[in-house]
Enzyme design. Sequence first.
Site: not given
Ligand code: A3P
Length: 287
Positions: A101, A45, A131
């Site tokens: 991870h 996240k 998140s």
């Molecule tokens: P949120 O839940 O705060 O929106 P991961 O990919 O490590 O699982 O992280 C997911 C988080 O990264 C989510 O956060 C997601 O919305 C955010 N995310 C993914 N792509 C993004 C982008 N292009 N710009 C900003 N946040 C992004």
Amino acid sequence: MTEAEFYTVYKGVWMAARTHPPESLKYFEEFSFRSDDIIIVTYPKSGTTWMQEIVPLIMSGGDPASVETLPNWQRVPWLELDLSSTLNLEQRPSPRMLATHCTYNIMPPSFFKAKPKVIYVTRNPKDVFTSSFHYYGMASYLVNPGPQREFLHKFLEGKVNFGSWFDHVKSWLNAEDKERIMYISYEEMIMDLKDSVSRIAQFLEKTLDAEVMEKIAELCLFKNMKLNKMSNYSKIPPEIMDQTKSEFLRKGVAGDWKNQLTVAEAECFDAVYKDKMKDVKYKFVWD
Ligand code: A3P
């Protein structure tokens, strides 16, 4: 179901058992790295999916073919995940783009010999918590978060997928061969995506025209990635990820913890942070 039923413990780190069966962890343990591999490392996240979009676009010189045709988990596969042994990673041409991870100390022996390049993405842990809270509520392979207060304690104690955020970040900050590691935060990417793309390209020794970097940054904007079926997890069946509960690309902002945590919860978080991070000199951009 309880934590004990959902998680397996690999070298002291909690991982979701359904997606990390013993044979996948064996594959990870025996994986043969190459020195020109590019490894995206994150605590879950923190912006993994975002980086799984940015790096392939940089490496393809801005050609969107791979991000438009391959799901992110095939494009930049997680090495410890059950899927990775089926993807013929050994046959992929260099430079391979891979993800993990895992904490630094549980990386496989070959990683320390090959010394590939690493991009380590950090994010304000209060936003990682926020998140995660939404994600654990929609992903069936993780323990339902229950009441927020309870989940907060589990998160702070590291009783979650991939263990303690504090241990994770500290392990990678204390890594050897730091010249092979680029540290970048989610918040820096939010603040200036074009500049972040340019710095990542430089780290990867990829020379790109300004227009190409601009195009990459545009493709990687939250609103555009949300529409990309190869990156928004819409291909995952709702029994595994129920995006009617919370979308995977949920808000994509910095500071959403302010809408999630009570004042008391934020204070509790800060107190644990202060104690666990007291020896850390690194200046995070969200500080
Ligand atoms: P949120 O839940 O705060 O929106 P991961 O990919 O490590 O699982 O992280 C997911 C988080 O990264 C989510 O956060 C997601 O919305 C955010 N995310 C993914 N792509 C993004 C982008 N292009 N710009 C900003 N946040 C992004």
